[in-house]
Write a protein that holds these residues in place. Structure first.
Motif, short mmCIF file in Angstrom:
data_model
loop_
_atom_site.label_atom_id
_atom_site.label_comp_id
_atom_site.label_asym_id
_atom_site.label_seq_id
_atom_site.Cartn_x
_atom_site.Cartn_y
_atom_site.Cartn_z
N ILE A 1 55.81 103.48 11.22
CA ILE A 1 54.56 104.16 10.86
C ILE A 1 54.39 105.42 11.70
N LEU B 1 51.99 108.08 18.39
CA LEU B 1 51.30 107.69 17.17
C LEU B 1 49.86 108.20 17.17
N LEU C 1 49.35 99.65 22.38
CA LEU C 1 50.76 99.66 22.78
C LEU C 1 50.96 100.61 23.97
N PHE D 1 46.02 99.85 17.33
CA PHE D 1 47.37 99.32 17.51
C PHE D 1 48.16 100.25 18.43
N GLY D 2 48.18 101.53 18.09
CA GLY D 2 48.95 102.50 18.86
C GLY D 2 48.44 102.63 20.28
N ILE E 1 45.43 101.18 12.77
CA ILE E 1 46.60 101.86 13.31
C ILE E 1 46.30 102.48 14.67
N LEU F 1 55.55 99.42 13.91
CA LEU F 1 54.82 100.51 14.53
C LEU F 1 55.65 101.78 14.63
N VAL G 1 49.31 100.75 4.01
CA VAL G 1 50.39 100.97 4.96
C VAL G 1 51.07 99.62 5.06
#
Lengths: 519, 273, 335
Positions: free
Chosen positions: B204, B259, C137, C133-134, C130, B201, B23
């Motif tokens: 993605i 996400l 946030l 990270f998400g 990921i 972000l 990624v």
């Protein structure tokens, strides 16, 4: 001298993987219009040889020459007209049938044919092979394994190969389908293709091979041509050595053993959905061998017995409990039930980042010496020293990394760990893989002692001569089910190999005597 | 307004499709890098002709991606680590080039973002790039990328040029990042060393929302475009409510939540099939 | 067949680890020497104390990252949890919550976020980066909304920070008369506990077992799931502590205080020699990594490099160091 540029030549190739030698100075020649079979037992180096010709594996020394050129990767091999069907059914499960079949036909920039043509060809090919209509846009994941196998075969045939390599390609096909594959092979042979077949199905290769090379321990031991190829010759060439071992086995034969209570029993066991069911009993004091050709279900059976996976049907009970619970109990408290030792040390045995001592004692932290609080080093050290002495493990310093030991000694540490858990049953999955003879002999002796003290052993091996030394009977698996049980009186290379290859039984033994029933 | 996000999402798509869990985390900082260097190095030195600018941004994007691809393929370090360091490196460099939002976009670009009408040059640019994507996704080359991503071992064993496909995926990503950076520069009309990072972000997220699997081999650009538009709409709707000072945080909260949720949904759907 | 394999025979135990630590300490000494030579005032009393303080913040934040890395995971929510707990604590104090319960609430929040991280990333194997990270946030967005209720300044929370908290993380802070900031003592205590637990208890060794070989670990009945979630929970807790300590340091709540820790925690772990693929290294190595980073930062600052430039340098360092320890196997060996 012949014109060698028209042939496939393998010249004195050798290959090592870490500690093990896969190939040691092999040479052979494959001529156009010839079906050349490569046979040998598991681990004799056949697959490595096949991968070398297709450019996947590069030789450490020696040379592969295909029409005078040596490909360095599959892309170059493909350009020379080499197509290989791998043992593993290599498909991209998330893509469509047509994408899978035409994988590798296009270059980065140029399409070899339009999508419409590809779809039509794909439909025609699969119709010819499977005799059913398959939509070229179906996602491969949704198709049965046999069709996936045909996709792989179609991919190879489509390229109009000048060299075709088949590595156990008929494993997932039924008889009828194999016959169709043979028709294709014959057609290619007529057109002057070099065909290399690696197979376990001896009967099959006798029918179609023009030449057969026998490998043993990475070396070419014999070669047969045309009418000389027959089953008994091949079988004896594959296993010719080991006269010494057989003599020894006779001396150590486990006659008149006292057998105790049933500790593990399976009823109506079905390894895979649709596979024939069977029953099985294991008694205290017994050592039972388990074998079969690759992928015939013996490995699955072992895992089911050890409680590592569930069968698709039937029940397994260990000392009256369900096998999966029994496995939990084994490490929860000592002296209760099953310990499992894997021969696949790297994948599910050792912790490569930890010391010899920790590899030995890690599961014991929780069982005998309390899960919480500090690690009690002194009793662990005693247990460790005890097992090191008992199994005569050659350890340098105990705080060295486990990977500083040879494969055999790593395995001994794992077996010591299993014994230190004081189980009732030890299940061993090919523990002697890559281990030398002296170590094997010690291992057999220890397991014998364990059995004599009331333990029970299930021992899987693909090297059948292992069983001669100490097993009471051997279960031979075929087609995901128990095929035949061979008692120790009848042990020989021949009877076991014959059972593995599915030969009819000549010895006419009575299954009932062995305490199991074929469903 | 959604153009940079759509283009950034398209930039990440080929790299994810090519598999190995790759990624491109550095897409945001790379976008920012092109933005600030364009403003600082080119405009301030009067090399701002359209051809010059376009040549520069594409070259910057592509060269960076070639270096990244080479490290992934030949040094065999996990792609995510490589792009992570790329993120760190570039976000540092961006601040070195331009320590705070400042500068101006090339003159000819200035009126692009200011237009109220939808039919701005940015919009035409976006249409051209989407057209390019559609063309790209029909090439045999795109198929080789998907094959590599779906099962790299299978692709290798059957003679697919996997190194070529991976390099190609990164190069295409570089081109789209460059386009995203141009659109971004046009929209804000200046240089900003930090805002670019946020695109990592959201790009993605757009991709995952569009149904592309982070494991590689399945999905596509159309999903990413729709995902990006979705995110843009969500942000837009949220901004119409009067959250006052907190609106930025609501955006953060929703991006993160979307996400994680879409990842979960994706994995559940994959498992069920 | 009676000797250990010749190629690797008789290597001293834990080779890689000890090599890394030796390498790290050598680097540490070299950097210190270079810095004291190049940067005037580097060896001054104040500078050493302030470096110790900064190292303590980084060290505590990297603790959780180390635990995750030992399992082959990564926690990218650390900066966000640090920022969130920083402003949350400031707000709680502003709202009149007594300081002790306020700290407990924030700590519990950190643990909950960590557990959530663990649960989600375990479910989505291989995408820990990921996911965290998400989630991070989302958390930071949410906590900013909460803290900005009734405030005009979003993202920064002004207010009185209790003096004990200031004292905890002040450069001039003392502990029982010793001229060491209390937070450094907290760090040292945590370090001793962690290093001991990780080396002397079955629980600690389970991390190494799972990180070294997941399948083998499940064969000896170590629950990968449990260990995984615990590692992330620890990481959440440590981030919360760092966030609170940073409130004492800066004297006002600011959500951006966590930013630098996004990559410095990873860098400290990697430079110390803990493999991001799991199994190798540990907190002892990370301490060395933390000190190296702190001294390197001090050196770079002394040489006049901006924060941004330091970040770029760290970015350049990570790939070669990872390449040195862990490369993926070639495709040829996987077919």
């Amino acid at each position: 001298m012949d014109d060698l540029t028209g042939k496939v030549l393998v010249q004195n190739v050798s290959k090592r993987f870490g500690e093990t030698t896969a190939l040691n100075g092999c040479s052979l020649t494959i001529s156009p219009g010839e079906v050349h079979a490569i046979v040998g037992e598991n681990g004799s180096g056949k697959s490595t040889l096949a991968k070398m010709i297709s450019g996947v594996v590069l030789p450490d020394s020696g040379r592969v020459s295909i029409f005078g050129r040596s490909p360095r990767d599959p892309m170059e091999a493909r350009a020379l007209g080499v197509a290989m069907i791998f043992q593993e059914v290599l498909v991209a499960e998330t893509l469509s049938v047509v994408d899978n079949i035409f994988a590798g036909t296009d270059s980065l920039w140029k399409r070899s044919r339009t999508r419409a043509v590809a779809r039509r060809q794909c439909r025609d090919l699969l119709k010819r092979f499977t005799e059913t209509e398959i939509d070229p846009d179906t996602i491969v994941r949704n198709l049965p394994l046999s069709v996936q196998q045909w996709i792989v075969i179609a991919r190879a045939l489509l390229a109009n190969p000048r060299v075709l390599i088949l590595d156990e390609s008929s494993a997932a096909l039924d008889l009828d389908a194999s016959a169709r594959l043979h028709t294709e092979i014959k057609r290619l042979r007529e057109s002057g293709c070099c065909i290399i077949i690696v197979t376990h199905r001896i009967a099959e290769l006798v029918r179609i091979a023009d030449r057969a090379t026998v490998l043993r321990d990475g070396e070419v031991v014999d070669e047969f041509v045309g009418a000389d190829i027959n089953e008994s010759r091949l079988l004896s060439a594959m296993s010719a050595k080991r006269i010494i071992l057989e003599a020894k086995a006779a001396a150590a034969s486990p006659a008149n053993r006292v057998v105790g209570d049933v500790v593990l029993s399976a009823t109506g066991l079905e390894i895979e959905r649709g596979a024939p069911q069977f029953d099985f009993k294991l008694c205290a004091g017994e050592i039972v061998g388990v074998t079969g050709l690759d992928g015939q279900g013996h490995g699955d059976f072992l895992r089911i017995a050890a409680g590592l996976r569930a069968p698709s049907g039937g029940t397994v009970s260990v000392l009256g409990r369900d096998a999966r619970d029994a496995f939990q109990v084994a490490s929860g408290a000592s002296g209760k039930s099953v310990a499992y030792v894997s021969g696949d040390r790297a994948r599910e045995g050792i912790f490569p980042n930890l010391s010899i001592f920790e590899n030995f004692s890690l599961p014991l932290y929780r069982s005998r010496f309390g899960e919480y609080g500090w690690i009690k080093r002194r009793p662990l050290k005693q247990a460790f020293d005890g097992e090191v002495r008992r199994l005569s493990i050659k350890v340098g310093h105990e705080s060295n990394l486990i990977t500083s030991l040879s494969g055999g000694n790593q395995q001994k540490v794992l077996i010591g760990r299993a014994l230190a858990m004081e189980p009732k049953i030890i299940v061993l999955d090919d523990p002697a893989r890559g281990v030398d003879i002296a170590t094997k002999q010690e291992l057999y002796a220890q397991l014998r002692k364990f059995a004599d003290q009331g333990g029970a052993v299930l021992y899987l091996s693909s090297e059948i001569e292992e069983f001669f030394d100490f097993a009471d009977r051997v279960l031979v698996f075929r087609n995901k089910s128990l095929f035949r049980t061979v008692p120790f009186e009848l042990f020989s290379e021949h009877t076991l190999l014959a059972a593995m290859f599915g030969e009819p039984d000549e010895t006419a033994f009575h299954p009932m005597r062995e305490g199991f029933v074929r469903a | 307004m959604a153009a940079p996000l759509i283009l950034a999402a398209l930039a990440v798509t080929p790299i994810v499709l090519a598999g190995r869990g790759g990624v491109d985390l550095s897409v945001g900082p790379l976008l920012g890098f092109i933005n600030v260097t364009l403003v600082k190095w080119l405009v301030e030195n009067d090399y701002a002709s359209p051809i010059m600018v376009i040549a520069y941004v594409v070259a910057a994007g592509v060269l960076y991606q070639i270096v990244i691809a080479a490290i992934i393929i030949y040094v065999r370090v996990a792609p995510i680590i490589v792009t992570l360091s790329g993120y760190l490196f570039l976000s540092g460099i961006n601040l070195v080039v331009l320590d705070r939002p400042s500068g101006v976009a090339p003159d000819w670009m200035l009126d692009w973002g200011s237009g109220i009408s939808i039919l701005s040059p940015v919009f035409y640019g976006l249409i051209i790039m989407i057209g390019f994507w559609i063309f790209f996704s029909r090439t045999v080359f795109y198929q080789q990328i998907v094959l590599t991503g779906a099962n790299e071992r299978m692709a290798f064993a059957n003679g697919v040029n996997i190194a070529g496909a991976r390099f190609g995926a990164h190069i295409v990503a570089g081109v789209f990042t460059a386009a995203a950076a141009l659109a971004y520069t046009a929209l804000i009309g200046s240089g900003d060393p930090t805002q670019g990072n946020t695109y990592t972000l959201s790009a993605i997220t757009a991709l995952v929302l569009g149904g592309t699997s982070l494991a590689g081999g399945t999905g596509g650009g159309l999903g990413s475009i729709l995902g990006a538009i979705n995110i843009y709409l969500i942000t837009y709707v949220l901004s119409t409510y009067n959250f006052g000072t907190v609106s930025g945080f609501v955006t953060q909260l929703s991006t993160g939540a979307i996400l994680v949720l879409s990842l979960l949904v994706n994995s559940l759907m994959n498992r069920r099939q | 067949m009676s000797k250990p394999d010749d190629s690797k025979g008789n290597v001293p135990g834990r080779t890689l680890l000890s090599q890394n630590v030796v390498f790290g300490i050598a680097l540490l000494l070299a950097l210190s020497a270079a810095a004291s030579f190049l940067v005037p005032g580097f060896v001054s009393y104040t500078n050493i104390r302030s470096m110790l303080l900064l190292a303590a913040f980084l060290g505590i934040a990297s603790l959780g990252q180390t635990q995750c890395a030992l399992l082959g995971g990564i926690d990218m929510s650390i900066p966000y949890v640090i920022g969130s707990s920083n402003i949350l604590l400031a707000s709680l104090l502003n709202w009149g919550v007594p300081s002790f319960p306020a700290c407990l609430i924030v700590l519990a929040g950190g643990v909950v976020v960590g557990i959530l991280n663990g649960l989600l990333s375990f479910r989505l194997q291989g995408q820990a980066l990921i996911v965290t990270f998400g989630l991070g946030l989302a958390i930071v967005g949410g906590s900013q909304i909460v803290t900005s209720i009734g405030s005009v300044y979003a993202g920064t929370v002004l207010g009185a920070v209790p003096s004990w908290l200031r004292g905890m993380s002040s450069v001039a802070g003392t502990t029982f008369g010793l001229p060491i900031p209390p937070i450094a003592i907290v760090w040292i205590a945590l370090a001793i506990v962690v290093v001991t637990v990780m080396s002397k208890t079955p629980f600690g060794r389970s991390f190494y077992a799972v990180g070294g070989n997941r399948q083998a670990a499940s064969r000896v009945l170590i629950s990968e799931f449990r260990i995984w979630v615990i590692a992330y929970a620890i990481s959440g807790a440590m981030s919360a502590i760092t966030g609170m300590a940073l409130l004492g340091f800066s004297g006002g709540g600011f959500v951006g205080v966590g930013e630098p820790y996004l990559f410095t925690t990873v860098a400290a772990v990697v430079i110390g020699g803990t493999s991001l693929l799991g199994g190798w290294g540990g907190y002892g190595s990370t301490i060395v990594g933390t000190l190296v980073l702190t001294i390197l930062t001090s050196l770079l600052v002394g040489l006049g490099l901006s924060y941004a430039m330091q970040q770029a340098v760290f970015g350049l360092l990570i790939v070669p160091i990872v390449a040195l320890y862990t490369r993926s196997p070639s495709l040829r060996d996987q077919i």
